[in-house]
Design an enzyme around this catalytic site. Structure first.
Site, PDB file in Angstrom:
ATOM      1  N   ARG A   1      30.492 -40.431  14.724  1.00 23.88           N
ATOM      2  CA  ARG A   1      30.132 -39.072  14.326  1.00 23.88           C
ATOM      3  C   ARG A   1      29.220 -39.099  13.105  1.00 23.88           C
ATOM      4  O   ARG A   1      29.461 -39.862  12.173  1.00 23.88           O
ATOM      5  CB  ARG A   1      31.411 -38.276  13.981  1.00 23.88           C
ATOM      6  CG  ARG A   1      31.922 -37.476  15.151  1.00 23.88           C
ATOM      7  CD  ARG A   1      33.250 -36.847  14.928  1.00 23.88           C
ATOM      8  NE  ARG A   1      33.448 -36.150  13.668  1.00 23.88           N
ATOM      9  CZ  ARG A   1      34.589 -35.559  13.332  1.00 23.88           C
ATOM     10  NH1 ARG A   1      35.609 -35.567  14.164  1.00 23.88           N
ATOM     11  NH2 ARG A   1      34.719 -34.954  12.181  1.00 23.88           N
TER      12      ARG A   1
ATOM     13  N   ARG B   1      33.852 -34.266   2.516  1.00 20.40           N
ATOM     14  CA  ARG B   1      34.895 -33.672   3.373  1.00 20.40           C
ATOM     15  C   ARG B   1      36.267 -33.801   2.704  1.00 20.40           C
ATOM     16  O   ARG B   1      37.080 -32.875   2.759  1.00 20.40           O
ATOM     17  CB  ARG B   1      34.911 -34.380   4.737  1.00 20.40           C
ATOM     18  CG  ARG B   1      33.788 -33.903   5.647  1.00 20.40           C
ATOM     19  CD  ARG B   1      33.558 -34.839   6.807  1.00 20.40           C
ATOM     20  NE  ARG B   1      34.673 -34.954   7.720  1.00 20.40           N
ATOM     21  CZ  ARG B   1      34.836 -35.960   8.577  1.00 20.40           C
ATOM     22  NH1 ARG B   1      33.937 -36.926   8.638  1.00 20.40           N
ATOM     23  NH2 ARG B   1      35.868 -35.987   9.371  1.00 20.40           N
TER      24      ARG B   1
ATOM     25  N   ARG C   1      35.760 -45.430  12.928  1.00 23.35           N
ATOM     26  CA  ARG C   1      36.105 -44.570  14.071  1.00 23.35           C
ATOM     27  C   ARG C   1      34.983 -44.502  15.111  1.00 23.35           C
ATOM     28  O   ARG C   1      33.806 -44.426  14.775  1.00 23.35           O
ATOM     29  CB  ARG C   1      36.402 -43.158  13.569  1.00 23.35           C
ATOM     30  CG  ARG C   1      36.594 -42.188  14.730  1.00 23.35           C
ATOM     31  CD  ARG C   1      37.241 -40.938  14.334  1.00 23.35           C
ATOM     32  NE  ARG C   1      36.425 -40.117  13.452  1.00 23.35           N
ATOM     33  CZ  ARG C   1      36.800 -38.919  13.037  1.00 23.35           C
ATOM     34  NH1 ARG C   1      37.972 -38.446  13.396  1.00 23.35           N
ATOM     35  NH2 ARG C   1      36.024 -38.225  12.245  1.00 23.35           N
TER      36      ARG C   1
ATOM     37  N   ARG D   1      42.212 -24.027   7.875  1.00 23.05           N
ATOM     38  CA  ARG D   1      41.785 -24.957   6.832  1.00 23.05           C
ATOM     39  C   ARG D   1      41.601 -24.260   5.493  1.00 23.05           C
ATOM     40  O   ARG D   1      41.237 -24.908   4.517  1.00 23.05           O
ATOM     41  CB  ARG D   1      40.441 -25.552   7.238  1.00 23.05           C
ATOM     42  CG  ARG D   1      40.528 -26.950   7.794  1.00 23.05           C
ATOM     43  CD  ARG D   1      39.114 -27.313   8.110  1.00 23.05           C
ATOM     44  NE  ARG D   1      38.823 -28.695   8.178  1.00 23.05           N
ATOM     45  CZ  ARG D   1      38.851 -29.413   9.280  1.00 23.05           C
ATOM     46  NH1 ARG D   1      39.279 -28.901  10.395  1.00 23.05           N
ATOM     47  NH2 ARG D   1      38.471 -30.661   9.256  1.00 23.05           N
TER      48      ARG D   1
ATOM     49  N   LYS E   1      44.982 -36.765  13.157  1.00 28.44           N
ATOM     50  CA  LYS E   1      45.324 -35.556  13.944  1.00 28.44           C
ATOM     51  C   LYS E   1      44.844 -35.691  15.389  1.00 28.44           C
ATOM     52  O   LYS E   1      45.607 -35.494  16.333  1.00 28.44           O
ATOM     53  CB  LYS E   1      44.689 -34.298  13.300  1.00 28.44           C
ATOM     54  CG  LYS E   1      45.070 -34.094  11.846  1.00 28.44           C
ATOM     55  CD  LYS E   1      44.445 -32.844  11.256  1.00 28.44           C
ATOM     56  CE  LYS E   1      42.915 -32.890  11.146  1.00 28.44           C
ATOM     57  NZ  LYS E   1      42.387 -33.917  10.226  1.00 28.44           N
TER      58      LYS E   1
HETATM   59  P1  AP5 Z   1      41.491 -39.313  13.912  1.00 28.98           P
HETATM   60  O1  AP5 Z   1      42.709 -39.075  14.727  1.00 28.98           O
HETATM   61  O2  AP5 Z   1      40.177 -39.262  14.601  1.00 28.98           O
HETATM   62  O3  AP5 Z   1      41.499 -38.407  12.605  1.00 28.98           O
HETATM   63  P2  AP5 Z   1      41.472 -36.837  12.425  1.00 28.98           P
HETATM   64  O4  AP5 Z   1      42.610 -36.470  11.525  1.00 28.98           O
HETATM   65  O5  AP5 Z   1      41.407 -36.151  13.754  1.00 28.98           O
HETATM   66  O6  AP5 Z   1      40.125 -36.742  11.620  1.00 28.98           O
HETATM   67  P3  AP5 Z   1      38.836 -35.798  11.778  1.00 28.98           P
HETATM   68  O7  AP5 Z   1      37.756 -36.459  10.983  1.00 28.98           O
HETATM   69  O8  AP5 Z   1      38.518 -35.531  13.221  1.00 28.98           O
HETATM   70  O9  AP5 Z   1      39.316 -34.566  11.077  1.00 28.98           O
HETATM   71  P4  AP5 Z   1      38.478 -33.533  10.408  1.00 28.98           P
HETATM   72  O10 AP5 Z   1      39.589 -32.618  10.116  1.00 28.98           O
HETATM   73  O11 AP5 Z   1      37.637 -33.905   9.292  1.00 28.98           O
HETATM   74  O12 AP5 Z   1      37.371 -33.191  11.519  1.00 28.98           O
HETATM   75  P5  AP5 Z   1      37.197 -31.953  12.457  1.00 28.98           P
HETATM   76  O13 AP5 Z   1      36.600 -32.432  13.703  1.00 28.98           O
HETATM   77  O14 AP5 Z   1      38.429 -31.120  12.510  1.00 28.98           O
HETATM   78  O15 AP5 Z   1      41.680 -40.753  13.197  1.00 28.98           O
HETATM   79  C1  AP5 Z   1      40.680 -41.302  12.362  1.00 28.98           C
HETATM   80  C2  AP5 Z   1      40.529 -42.811  12.640  1.00 28.98           C
HETATM   81  O16 AP5 Z   1      41.731 -43.487  12.254  1.00 28.98           O
HETATM   82  C3  AP5 Z   1      40.308 -43.129  14.121  1.00 28.98           C
HETATM   83  O17 AP5 Z   1      39.422 -44.203  14.201  1.00 28.98           O
HETATM   84  C4  AP5 Z   1      41.712 -43.547  14.631  1.00 28.98           C
HETATM   85  O18 AP5 Z   1      41.648 -44.465  15.703  1.00 28.98           O
HETATM   86  C5  AP5 Z   1      42.318 -44.166  13.373  1.00 28.98           C
HETATM   87  N1  AP5 Z   1      43.763 -43.938  13.283  1.00 28.98           N
HETATM   88  C6  AP5 Z   1      44.425 -42.779  13.584  1.00 28.98           C
HETATM   89  N2  AP5 Z   1      45.747 -42.929  13.351  1.00 28.98           N
HETATM   90  C7  AP5 Z   1      45.908 -44.190  12.854  1.00 28.98           C
HETATM   91  C8  AP5 Z   1      47.057 -44.935  12.411  1.00 28.98           C
HETATM   92  N3  AP5 Z   1      48.291 -44.401  12.417  1.00 28.98           N
HETATM   93  N4  AP5 Z   1      46.840 -46.199  11.949  1.00 28.98           N
HETATM   94  C9  AP5 Z   1      45.587 -46.745  11.941  1.00 28.98           C
HETATM   95  N5  AP5 Z   1      44.471 -46.097  12.361  1.00 28.98           N
HETATM   96  C10 AP5 Z   1      44.633 -44.825  12.813  1.00 28.98           C
HETATM   97  O19 AP5 Z   1      36.122 -31.088  11.621  1.00 28.98           O
HETATM   98  C11 AP5 Z   1      34.774 -31.496  11.494  1.00 28.98           C
HETATM   99  C12 AP5 Z   1      33.983 -30.416  10.761  1.00 28.98           C
HETATM  100  O20 AP5 Z   1      34.037 -29.162  11.503  1.00 28.98           O
HETATM  101  C13 AP5 Z   1      34.528 -30.037   9.367  1.00 28.98           C
HETATM  102  O21 AP5 Z   1      34.029 -30.918   8.371  1.00 28.98           O
HETATM  103  C14 AP5 Z   1      33.987 -28.607   9.214  1.00 28.98           C
HETATM  104  O22 AP5 Z   1      32.617 -28.606   8.891  1.00 28.98           O
HETATM  105  C15 AP5 Z   1      34.128 -28.035  10.627  1.00 28.98           C
HETATM  106  N6  AP5 Z   1      35.431 -27.386  10.836  1.00 28.98           N
HETATM  107  C16 AP5 Z   1      36.424 -27.790  11.679  1.00 28.98           C
HETATM  108  N7  AP5 Z   1      37.472 -26.953  11.599  1.00 28.98           N
HETATM  109  C17 AP5 Z   1      37.151 -25.997  10.700  1.00 28.98           C
HETATM  110  C18 AP5 Z   1      37.849 -24.865  10.173  1.00 28.98           C
HETATM  111  N8  AP5 Z   1      39.096 -24.571  10.572  1.00 28.98           N
HETATM  112  N9  AP5 Z   1      37.204 -24.102   9.238  1.00 28.98           N
HETATM  113  C19 AP5 Z   1      35.945 -24.385   8.845  1.00 28.98           C
HETATM  114  N10 AP5 Z   1      35.237 -25.446   9.283  1.00 28.98           N
HETATM  115  C20 AP5 Z   1      35.831 -26.255  10.207  1.00 28.98           C
END
Ligand code: AP5
Length: 229
Positions: free
Chosen positions: A167, A178, A134, A95, A20
């Site tokens: 991270r 997660r 990552r 989420r 994402k």
């Molecule tokens: P990347 O693009 O970084 O993945 P992502 O989908 O953004 O993953 P996140 O871990 O950031 O998502 P998340 O939803 O867990 O975290 P968030 O910050 O929202 O890609 C991942 C890796 O793969 C990278 O190294 C990239 O280079 C590689 N890659 C990407 N595309 C690729 C491809 N096509 N081929 C090969 N490699 C590729 O949330 C963190 C925490 O915040 C949660 O755990 C929770 O505690 C809290 N939180 C956030 N939002 C909420 C909510 N709405 N409600 C409650 N708690 C929340």
């Protein structure tokens, strides 16, 4: 293009590590709308040591979701900003079904709607490898992968030159939680938008450029180019 009215939004949904963050900024720029990422906003609060950040950290460190009312209020505040009137790309929110219902209600009150809920589909088995490799920019949150998407500037961010770091919630045990939380709480959100007709599926296993092309088509950016031609 999918964004037709003021207060319309596009959602980017998918498991942790589905890609994402890698895609969101470029797609938001192409749509001409702000990119609002719940995770980035929460990490900003943690960094600044706000009350919200101190609370959020206890959940984020374990890989659990931050309570719905806290996150929903934080996002609604972003949607009320003047620059969000033309629309927003939401990344990581909603989420839970409760967050989705609160969002739908808030948008309906203002004449908007979720125009597209784009779901980046990835087999859960591949997520740990993606997250373990990552690296994130401390300054601008750009996301890289040691193997699949290295920074052109080596150990610095290719966008802003900031420091890259891993991270703390990308540790294997936290990632496993997660993913389990995602299966339990967030998969029903996919069903919610499938039922409303807004869901658009994109294969997240393809390479980054192929995923971007599919995403552009899912949010109607191809139609825009054709219309302008
Ligand atoms: P990347 O693009 O970084 O993945 P992502 O989908 O953004 O993953 P996140 O871990 O950031 O998502 P998340 O939803 O867990 O975290 P968030 O910050 O929202 O890609 C991942 C890796 O793969 C990278 O190294 C990239 O280079 C590689 N890659 C990407 N595309 C690729 C491809 N096509 N081929 C090969 N490699 C590729 O949330 C963190 C925490 O915040 C949660 O755990 C929770 O505690 C809290 N939180 C956030 N939002 C909420 C909510 N709405 N409600 C409650 N708690 C929340």
């Amino acid at each position: 293009m999918v964004l037709q009215a003021r207060n319309d939004v596009v959602l980017l949904l998918g498991a942790p590590g589905a890609g994402k963050g890698t895609q969101a900024r470029v797609i938001a720029d192409s749509l001409g709308v702000p990119h609002v990422a719940s995770g980035d906003l929460l990490r900003g609060h943690v960094r600044r040591g706000t009350e919200l950040g101190q609370l959020a950290k206890t959940y984020m460190d374990r890989g659990d979701l931050v309570p719905d009312p806290v996150v929903t209020d934080m996002i609604v505040e972003q949607l009320d900003r003047p620059e969000a009137l033309r629309g927003v790309l939401l990344d990581g929110f909603p989420r839970t079904v409760s967050q989705a219902e609160a969002l739908d209600e808030r948008l309906a009150d203002r004449g908007g709607a979720v125009r597209a809920a784009v779901y980046l589909e990835m087999p859960t088995a591949d997520l740990v490898e993606r997250l373990a490799g990552r690296l994130i920019c401390r300054k601008c949150s750009a996301s890289y992968h040691q193997v699949h998407n290295p920074s052109p500037s080596g150990s610095a961010c290719g966008v802003c030159g900031g420091e890259l770091y891993q991270r703390p919630d990308d540790r294997r045990d936290v990632v496993e939680n997660r993913v389990a939380v995602y299966m339990r709480d967030t998969l029903p959100v996919i069903q919610h938008y499938e039922a409303s007709g807004a869901l658009r599926r994109v294969d997240g296993t393809k390479d980054i450029e192929q995923v971007r092309t599919a995403l552009r088509s899912a949010v109607g950016l191809d139609d825009l180019v054709l219309a302008a031609a």
